[in-house]
Design a protein around this motif. Structure first.
Motif, PDB file in Angstrom:
ATOM      1  N   MET A   1       4.062  21.691  -4.165  1.00 30.59           N
ATOM      2  CA  MET A   1       3.804  20.258  -3.924  1.00 30.59           C
ATOM      3  C   MET A   1       5.066  19.597  -3.370  1.00 30.59           C
ATOM      4  N   ARG A   2       4.935  18.863  -2.309  1.00 30.89           N
ATOM      5  CA  ARG A   2       6.080  18.224  -1.684  1.00 30.89           C
ATOM      6  C   ARG A   2       6.567  17.064  -2.543  1.00 30.89           C
ATOM      7  N   HIS A   3       7.867  16.844  -2.464  1.00 33.94           N
ATOM      8  CA  HIS A   3       8.482  15.777  -3.253  1.00 33.94           C
ATOM      9  C   HIS A   3       8.032  14.413  -2.722  1.00 33.94           C
ATOM     10  N   LEU A   4       7.654  13.526  -3.646  1.00 41.63           N
ATOM     11  CA  LEU A   4       7.274  12.179  -3.256  1.00 41.63           C
ATOM     12  C   LEU A   4       8.523  11.385  -2.887  1.00 41.63           C
ATOM     13  N   HIS A   5       8.482  10.697  -1.756  1.00 40.90           N
ATOM     14  CA  HIS A   5       9.610   9.875  -1.339  1.00 40.90           C
ATOM     15  C   HIS A   5       9.139   8.443  -1.097  1.00 40.90           C
ATOM     16  N   ALA A   6      10.073   7.593  -0.695  1.00 43.50           N
ATOM     17  CA  ALA A   6       9.771   6.168  -0.528  1.00 43.50           C
ATOM     18  C   ALA A   6       8.688   5.924   0.513  1.00 43.50           C
ATOM     19  N   GLY A   7       8.631   6.784   1.531  1.00 40.39           N
ATOM     20  CA  GLY A   7       7.585   6.637   2.537  1.00 40.39           C
ATOM     21  C   GLY A   7       6.197   6.786   1.949  1.00 40.39           C
ATOM     22  N   HIS A   8       6.058   7.684   0.959  1.00 43.93           N
ATOM     23  CA  HIS A   8       4.766   7.843   0.298  1.00 43.93           C
ATOM     24  C   HIS A   8       4.402   6.598  -0.507  1.00 43.93           C
ATOM     25  N   TRP A   9       5.383   6.079  -1.261  1.00 44.00           N
ATOM     26  CA  TRP A   9       5.096   4.907  -2.096  1.00 44.00           C
ATOM     27  C   TRP A   9       4.745   3.691  -1.233  1.00 44.00           C
ATOM     28  N   LEU A  10       5.568   3.419  -0.227  1.00 45.72           N
ATOM     29  CA  LEU A  10       5.291   2.281   0.651  1.00 45.72           C
ATOM     30  C   LEU A  10       4.016   2.516   1.458  1.00 45.72           C
ATOM     31  N   GLY A  11       3.835   3.755   1.907  1.00 44.04           N
ATOM     32  CA  GLY A  11       2.619   4.077   2.646  1.00 44.04           C
ATOM     33  C   GLY A  11       1.385   3.879   1.805  1.00 44.04           C
ATOM     34  N   PHE A  12       1.447   4.276   0.539  1.00 43.45           N
ATOM     35  CA  PHE A  12       0.315   4.090  -0.366  1.00 43.45           C
ATOM     36  C   PHE A  12      -0.001   2.601  -0.521  1.00 43.45           C
ATOM     37  N   ALA A  13       1.045   1.780  -0.603  1.00 43.46           N
ATOM     38  CA  ALA A  13       0.852   0.334  -0.763  1.00 43.46           C
ATOM     39  C   ALA A  13       0.157  -0.278   0.452  1.00 43.46           C
ATOM     40  N   VAL A  14       0.663   0.013   1.648  1.00 38.67           N
ATOM     41  CA  VAL A  14       0.071  -0.587   2.845  1.00 38.67           C
ATOM     42  C   VAL A  14      -1.289   0.040   3.155  1.00 38.67           C
ATOM     43  N   PHE A  15      -1.468   1.321   2.799  1.00 37.35           N
ATOM     44  CA  PHE A  15      -2.765   1.966   3.000  1.00 37.35           C
ATOM     45  C   PHE A  15      -3.853   1.249   2.197  1.00 37.35           C
ATOM     46  N   LEU A  16      -3.539   0.867   0.972  1.00 38.72           N
ATOM     47  CA  LEU A  16      -4.544   0.252   0.097  1.00 38.72           C
ATOM     48  C   LEU A  16      -4.729  -1.244   0.333  1.00 38.72           C
ATOM     49  N   THR A  17      -3.868  -1.862   1.115  1.00 37.70           N
ATOM     50  CA  THR A  17      -3.886  -3.319   1.240  1.00 37.70           C
ATOM     51  C   THR A  17      -5.257  -3.846   1.655  1.00 37.70           C
ATOM     52  N   ARG A 114       4.102   4.703   8.391  1.00 37.61           N
ATOM     53  CA  ARG A 114       3.412   4.183   9.575  1.00 37.61           C
ATOM     54  C   ARG A 114       2.002   4.763   9.702  1.00 37.61           C
ATOM     55  N   ARG A 115       1.902   6.045   9.463  1.00 35.47           N
ATOM     56  CA  ARG A 115       0.584   6.670   9.522  1.00 35.47           C
ATOM     57  C   ARG A 115      -0.347   6.039   8.491  1.00 35.47           C
ATOM     58  N   ALA A 116       0.165   5.790   7.296  1.00 38.39           N
ATOM     59  CA  ALA A 116      -0.638   5.178   6.240  1.00 38.39           C
ATOM     60  C   ALA A 116      -1.076   3.767   6.620  1.00 38.39           C
ATOM     61  N   THR A 117      -0.208   3.033   7.327  1.00 40.32           N
ATOM     62  CA  THR A 117      -0.544   1.670   7.749  1.00 40.32           C
ATOM     63  C   THR A 117      -1.758   1.668   8.671  1.00 40.32           C
ATOM     64  N   THR A 122      -7.687   0.964   9.391  1.00 38.96           N
ATOM     65  CA  THR A 122      -8.929   1.502   9.948  1.00 38.96           C
ATOM     66  C   THR A 122      -9.966   1.734   8.850  1.00 38.96           C
ATOM     67  N   THR A 123      -9.527   2.318   7.743  1.00 39.61           N
ATOM     68  CA  THR A 123     -10.430   2.566   6.627  1.00 39.61           C
ATOM     69  C   THR A 123     -10.994   1.258   6.084  1.00 39.61           C
ATOM     70  N   GLY A 124     -10.128   0.270   5.926  1.00 40.84           N
ATOM     71  CA  GLY A 124     -10.577  -1.028   5.430  1.00 40.84           C
ATOM     72  C   GLY A 124     -11.575  -1.697   6.362  1.00 40.84           C
ATOM     73  N   CYS A 125     -11.327  -1.608   7.666  1.00 43.75           N
ATOM     74  CA  CYS A 125     -12.257  -2.207   8.639  1.00 43.75           C
ATOM     75  C   CYS A 125     -13.619  -1.515   8.601  1.00 43.75           C
ATOM     76  N   LEU A 126     -13.620  -0.191   8.532  1.00 39.48           N
ATOM     77  CA  LEU A 126     -14.884   0.540   8.465  1.00 39.48           C
ATOM     78  C   LEU A 126     -15.639   0.196   7.181  1.00 39.48           C
ATOM     79  N   LEU A 127     -14.913   0.060   6.081  1.00 44.37           N
ATOM     80  CA  LEU A 127     -15.544  -0.324   4.814  1.00 44.37           C
ATOM     81  C   LEU A 127     -16.142  -1.722   4.910  1.00 44.37           C
ATOM     82  N   ALA A 162      -7.023  -9.884   9.800  1.00 49.12           N
ATOM     83  CA  ALA A 162      -6.473 -10.686  10.904  1.00 49.12           C
ATOM     84  C   ALA A 162      -4.953 -10.615  10.951  1.00 49.12           C
ATOM     85  N   ILE A 163      -4.336 -10.393   9.805  1.00 49.17           N
ATOM     86  CA  ILE A 163      -2.871 -10.319   9.731  1.00 49.17           C
ATOM     87  C   ILE A 163      -2.366  -8.902   9.966  1.00 49.17           C
ATOM     88  N   MET A 164      -2.992  -7.928   9.305  1.00 49.75           N
ATOM     89  CA  MET A 164      -2.486  -6.552   9.308  1.00 49.75           C
ATOM     90  C   MET A 164      -2.814  -5.785  10.583  1.00 49.75           C
TER      91      MET A 164
END
Length: 397
Positions: A1-17, A114-117, A122-127, A162-164
């Motif tokens: 399992m790859r080590h979790l880094h700040a990109g994962h945490w921030l990516g998870f946050a913006v992914f779920l927004t 960035r990928r998570a953003t 896209t996921t949110g719009c489709l939902l 409209a913002i994101m």
């Protein structure tokens, strides 16, 4: 399992927004708080926490929080003002932790975030398309049929789209995927047309105009936005009694929904109360208990519906001149932080700020925690998107 880094945490946050806003709008506060905890230790270990001492945004937020806490001395409900000050201070600290973590990202971490953003938007719009087209099936399943009545429960999510949409489109454009960037914006337009959120539509439309102008005249557009935004905030109490007077627009809006004319009455009442205490305001979070606010102006519509539904007016009403000056300073800092960016990155940054300002001026209470958490996450998305574009000697926000 790859080590979790700040990109994962921030990516998870913006992914779920956006997806989280569809089914649990208030969950954004918990998301910001949970993501700030693991990132804070990393930021401190790398010494990036010292940047907060150089941050004009952090300094302005601190001064506004101090003023809000001080307003408990004359607030209508001192305990409410103090509680609100405390909760806002905690949320501001969490948000600043996220901002500092963005500044400390390395190339691999930025790529993940960035990928998570993009995937998250896209996921949110489709939902949202599924929810708006099929009759809110996911919300009905999560909340129960008795708590799901109208598509307007998704208006918060529409505003977030409209913002994101703008930082997500910028990320794709920087990856030389122009048509995908256009596709993301087109997807956002489809979602906004399907929904009932007029504020979100106005916000996206204004952001698109600003983005187009900034692509052709970046410096002129940025300066114009600074001037218009500053004047708009500082003169906000003068507008409801003049150009936006309810009497002036009642006939013109008679064929629309009651919400538009009701909003004008709320703004007019707010301006009247601001005129009574313009210097210091009525105290933090006083909008809910402002004298005369419970008087009906339309059927089932009071003169103050919890808050003014306009950030400049609410801050003027509660915090007076110092609060308005603080809000103007934060907006100016946000706009001027784009001055070092290339043309396309600057356009996306200005568009995001425009959309956020438009929504804040038409909907929601400025102290609603979920809304402030959304603004924090939108700032994170922009910082992630423009990171490679900004010169290393640029001033941190």
């Amino acid at each position: 399992m790859r080590h979790l880094h700040a990109g994962h945490w921030l990516g998870f946050a913006v992914f779920l927004t956006v997806p989280l806003a569809v089914i649990a709008p208030k969950g954004g506060v918990i998301l910001v708080a949970l993501m700030a905890l693991p990132l804070l230790a990393r930021t401190v270990s790398r010494g990036f926490h010292r940047q907060v001492l150089k941050s004009p945004t952090a300094a302005t937020l601190a001064l506004m929080l101090i003023w809000g806490c001080t307003s408990a001395l004359w607030a209508l409900e001192p305990e409410t003002a103090l509680r609100r000050s405390g909760s806002l201070a905690l949320l501001a600290a969490a948000a600043v932790s996220l901002f500092l973590a963005c500044d400390a990202l390395v190339a691999e971490e930025r790529w993940v975030a960035r990928r998570a953003t993009v995937v998250g938007l896209t996921t949110g719009c489709l939902l949202l398309i599924v929810e708006l087209s099929v009759g809110l099936p996911v919300n009905t399943l999560v909340r129960g049929a008795e708590n799901v009545t109208k598509p307007t429960i998704l208006n918060g999510a529409l505003s977030i789209v409209a913002i994101m949409a703008w930082p997500a489109a910028l990320i794709l454009r920087q990856q030389k995927r122009l048509w995908l960037a256009i596709g993301v914006l087109f997807l956002a337009v489809i979602v906004l047309l399907l929904g009932d959120g007029n504020s979100a539509r106005v916000a996206f439309g204004l952001a698109a105009l600003v983005a187009a102008a900034a692509l052709h005249w970046p410096d002129m557009s940025r300066r114009a936005m600074v001037i218009v935004s500053t004047l708009g905030i500082l003169t906000a109490p003068l507008v409801p009694g003049t150009f936006l007077s309810p009497d002036r627009w009642t006939d013109a809006l008679s064929g629309t929904t009651d919400s538009a004319i009701h909003r004008l009455h709320i703004w007019n009442f707010s301006a009247e109360r601001i005129a009574e205490k313009p210097l210091a305001g009525w105290g933090l979070d006083a909008s809910r208990t402002i004298p005369g606010g419970d008087v009906e102006v339309i059927q089932d519509g009071a003169r103050m519906q919890l808050h003014p539904h306009n950030a400049p007016l609410q801050i003027w009403l509660e915090l007076g001149v110092p609060g308005a000056a603080g809000l103007a300073a934060i907006v100016i800092i946000a706009l001027m932080s784009a001055r070092h960016l290339p043309r396309e990155a600057q356009a996306a940054s200005l568009a995001t700020t425009t959309a956020a300002l438009a929504v804040a001026s038409l909907s929601f209470g400025i102290w609603q925690h979920w809304w402030l958490a959304t603004l924090a996450l939108a700032t994170v998305a922009v910082k992630i998107a423009v990171a490679d574009s900004e010169p290393s000697n640029a001033q941190s926000v």
